[in-house]
Design an enzyme around this catalytic site. Structure first.
Site, mmCIF file in Angstrom:
data_model
loop_
_atom_site.group_PDB
_atom_site.id
_atom_site.type_symbol
_atom_site.label_atom_id
_atom_site.label_comp_id
_atom_site.label_asym_id
_atom_site.label_seq_id
_atom_site.Cartn_x
_atom_site.Cartn_y
_atom_site.Cartn_z
ATOM 1 N N GLU A 162 -3.708 -10.029 3.799
ATOM 2 C CA GLU A 162 -4.774 -9.617 4.712
ATOM 3 C C GLU A 162 -5.809 -10.722 4.905
ATOM 4 O O GLU A 162 -6.310 -10.929 6.004
ATOM 5 C CB GLU A 162 -5.461 -8.338 4.174
ATOM 6 C CG GLU A 162 -4.701 -7.049 4.436
ATOM 7 C CD GLU A 162 -3.552 -6.790 3.458
ATOM 8 O OE1 GLU A 162 -3.232 -7.673 2.652
ATOM 9 O OE2 GLU A 162 -2.987 -5.686 3.518
ATOM 10 N N GLU A 188 0.847 -1.203 0.000
ATOM 11 C CA GLU A 188 0.000 0.000 0.000
ATOM 12 C C GLU A 188 0.882 1.254 0.000
ATOM 13 O O GLU A 188 0.607 2.221 -0.713
ATOM 14 C CB GLU A 188 -0.922 -0.008 1.222
ATOM 15 C CG GLU A 188 -1.956 -1.133 1.163
ATOM 16 C CD GLU A 188 -2.900 -1.116 2.346
ATOM 17 O OE1 GLU A 188 -2.418 -1.338 3.479
ATOM 18 O OE2 GLU A 188 -4.104 -0.875 2.152
HETATM 19 C C1 1HE Z 1 6.461 -8.226 12.376
HETATM 20 C C2 1HE Z 1 5.831 -8.119 11.118
HETATM 21 C C3 1HE Z 1 4.591 -7.430 11.060
HETATM 22 C C4 1HE Z 1 7.665 -9.219 10.873
HETATM 23 N N1 1HE Z 1 4.096 -6.918 12.197
HETATM 24 N N2 1HE Z 1 5.921 -7.685 13.494
HETATM 25 N N3 1HE Z 1 2.046 -8.428 7.187
HETATM 26 C C5 1HE Z 1 2.275 -9.747 7.125
HETATM 27 O O1 1HE Z 1 1.427 -10.569 7.293
HETATM 28 C C6 1HE Z 1 3.720 -10.142 6.915
HETATM 29 C C7 1HE Z 1 4.259 -10.755 8.196
HETATM 30 N N4 1HE Z 1 5.691 -10.973 8.141
HETATM 31 C C8 1HE Z 1 6.246 -11.990 7.456
HETATM 32 O O2 1HE Z 1 5.612 -12.730 6.720
HETATM 33 C C9 1HE Z 1 7.718 -12.175 7.630
HETATM 34 O O3 1HE Z 1 8.120 -11.502 8.814
HETATM 35 C C10 1HE Z 1 8.579 -11.641 6.454
HETATM 36 C C11 1HE Z 1 8.387 -12.535 5.240
HETATM 37 C C12 1HE Z 1 8.256 -10.207 6.110
HETATM 38 C C13 1HE Z 1 10.071 -11.676 6.870
HETATM 39 O O4 1HE Z 1 10.410 -12.976 7.317
HETATM 40 P P1 1HE Z 1 11.757 -13.187 8.162
HETATM 41 O O5 1HE Z 1 11.921 -14.654 8.406
HETATM 42 O O6 1HE Z 1 12.862 -12.432 7.526
HETATM 43 O O7 1HE Z 1 11.497 -12.417 9.577
HETATM 44 P P2 1HE Z 1 10.612 -12.895 10.819
HETATM 45 O O8 1HE Z 1 11.422 -13.788 11.708
HETATM 46 O O9 1HE Z 1 9.286 -13.400 10.417
HETATM 47 O O10 1HE Z 1 10.354 -11.512 11.567
HETATM 48 C C14 1HE Z 1 11.383 -10.814 12.264
HETATM 49 C C15 1HE Z 1 10.716 -10.014 13.362
HETATM 50 O O11 1HE Z 1 9.853 -9.038 12.771
HETATM 51 C C16 1HE Z 1 9.820 -10.879 14.245
HETATM 52 O O12 1HE Z 1 9.809 -10.298 15.548
HETATM 53 P P3 1HE Z 1 10.688 -10.951 16.744
HETATM 54 O O13 1HE Z 1 10.401 -10.063 17.917
HETATM 55 O O14 1HE Z 1 10.188 -12.368 16.874
HETATM 56 O O15 1HE Z 1 12.134 -10.901 16.277
HETATM 57 C C17 1HE Z 1 8.456 -10.696 13.623
HETATM 58 O O16 1HE Z 1 7.396 -10.916 14.541
HETATM 59 C C18 1HE Z 1 8.518 -9.215 13.236
HETATM 60 N N5 1HE Z 1 7.584 -8.904 12.178
HETATM 61 N N6 1HE Z 1 6.598 -8.753 10.205
HETATM 62 C C19 1HE Z 1 4.758 -7.058 13.366
HETATM 63 N N7 1HE Z 1 3.930 -7.249 9.911
HETATM 64 C C20 1HE Z 1 -3.162 -0.753 7.138
HETATM 65 S S1 1HE Z 1 -3.757 -2.306 6.834
HETATM 66 C C21 1HE Z 1 -2.438 -3.236 6.227
HETATM 67 C C22 1HE Z 1 -2.675 -4.660 6.549
HETATM 68 C C23 1HE Z 1 -1.434 -5.455 6.414
HETATM 69 O O17 1HE Z 1 -0.359 -4.960 6.225
HETATM 70 S S2 1HE Z 1 -1.637 -7.130 6.578
HETATM 71 C C24 1HE Z 1 -0.067 -7.803 6.270
HETATM 72 C C25 1HE Z 1 0.789 -7.847 7.494
#
Ligand code: 1HE
Length: 268
Positions: free
Chosen positions: A134, A114
């Site tokens: 989403e 977005e």
């Molecule tokens: C996060 C987020 C997040 C990572 N919010 N904390 N977005 C998603 O559904 C995507 C979610 N994220 C992922 O699928 C993966 O993190 C990635 C593919 C982007 C990267 O993977 P990777 O293996 O490099 O990293 P990771 O181990 O998953 O994440 C590292 C840290 O970032 C980890 O936190 P930690 O405290 O355990 O180290 C994750 O929890 C954190 N993290 N992504 C919060 N999105 C206005 S409406 C819009 C609606 C949306 O955007 S929906 C889509 C949301």
């Protein structure tokens, strides 16, 4: 070049171009309200000498979208206000003073896509991938994606991405219209800067018309669109800078339009 590092968005100035970098790599640049506020503040405090912006992300991913930890406990009213904060910030970027080139790599998902769709030009490194998870998260687009991403690739493709969790590669994104360029790994910033410098060298009134009038015209009826276009054309061409540039061409001082033989990999 000057450089100012804030905690969440870093800013470096390269003459007429500013590079803004999402700087929360340990959370994959997830967009918390603090990041949105930092982004808005960075755009709003650009020096007046800056005429174009490159936006990218630190670490292995451009942006993991909405910070999901923020939505777990919110009420419907708080959710609506949350979206409003994003809308206002994104509006300031899209309809601000400077055209924006977004340079993407790794995850460009959910709110990250977005945000990218707010920019005026998009460059993807080959590692970039685009998704709208989403549906899987039990939520809906809330950062303007149903409007902006749909305008880029059509509501049908957006629906299919959200329903099935389909992820587009950089090349697929190029074909669909999510990015204007695909470049080799590590070359995104240089391509972004090259494009931003070209944009910054345009007449300011032309850039104004492209940023502000073109999207309006796209929403208007044929008759209103042609009227808006004619008015905007008259304003731009009566500016002294336009007259000087046309004289430069007629008197053989300006560059000609030539074929882009040295365009980046996959450029459209
Ligand atoms: C996060 C987020 C997040 C990572 N919010 N904390 N977005 C998603 O559904 C995507 C979610 N994220 C992922 O699928 C993966 O993190 C990635 C593919 C982007 C990267 O993977 P990777 O293996 O490099 O990293 P990771 O181990 O998953 O994440 C590292 C840290 O970032 C980890 O936190 P930690 O405290 O355990 O180290 C994750 O929890 C954190 N993290 N992504 C919060 N999105 C206005 S409406 C819009 C609606 C949306 O955007 S929906 C889509 C949301």
């Amino acid at each position: 070049m000057t450089s100012k590092i804030t905690t969440l968005v870093s800013v470096s100035i390269h003459d007429t171009v500013a590079c803004l970098t999402l700087n929360r790599p340990h959370k994959r640049n997830a967009l918390s309200l603090q990041v949105i506020a930092a982004l808005r503040a960075a755009f709003e405090s650009l020096p007046t000498t800056v005429r174009a912006v490159v936006l990218d992300g630190a670490g292995d991913h451009f942006c993991a979208g909405l910070d999901l930890s923020e939505l777990s406990e919110t009420s419907p009213a708080e959710g609506l206000m949350h979206s409003r904060v994003w809308y206002e910030a994104f509006d300031r970027i899209q309809f601000g003073r400077c055209p924006v080139v977004c340079v993407m790599h790794g995850a460009v998902v959910g709110g990250g896509l977005e945000l990218a769709s707010v920019a005026h030009v998009r460059v993807a490194e080959q590692s970039a991938y685009f998704g709208l998870p989403e549906g899987q998260r039990g939520i809906f687009l809330g950062g303007g994606g149903s409007v902006r991403v749909s305008k880029l690739i059509g509501a049908s493709r957006v629906a299919e991405m959200m329903l099935t969790g389909r992820v587009y590669s950089a090349q697929e994104g190029l074909q669909a219209g999510l990015t204007h360029y695909v470049v080799n790994p590590g070359e995104g910033r240089a391509k972004g800067l090259e494009l931003a410098r070209k944009i910054a060298s345009n007449a300011p009134l032309s850039n104004f018309a492209i940023m502000q009038a073109l999207p309006l015209i796209a929403e208007q009826t044929m008759a209103h669109g042609l009227m808006t276009e004619g008015l905007m054309a008259t304003v731009t061409q009566s500016d002294g800078e336009a007259k000087a540039r046309m004289r430069d061409f007629l008197e053989k001082r300006a560059a000609k339009v030539v074929s882009s033989a040295n365009a980046a990999v996959g450029a459209q």
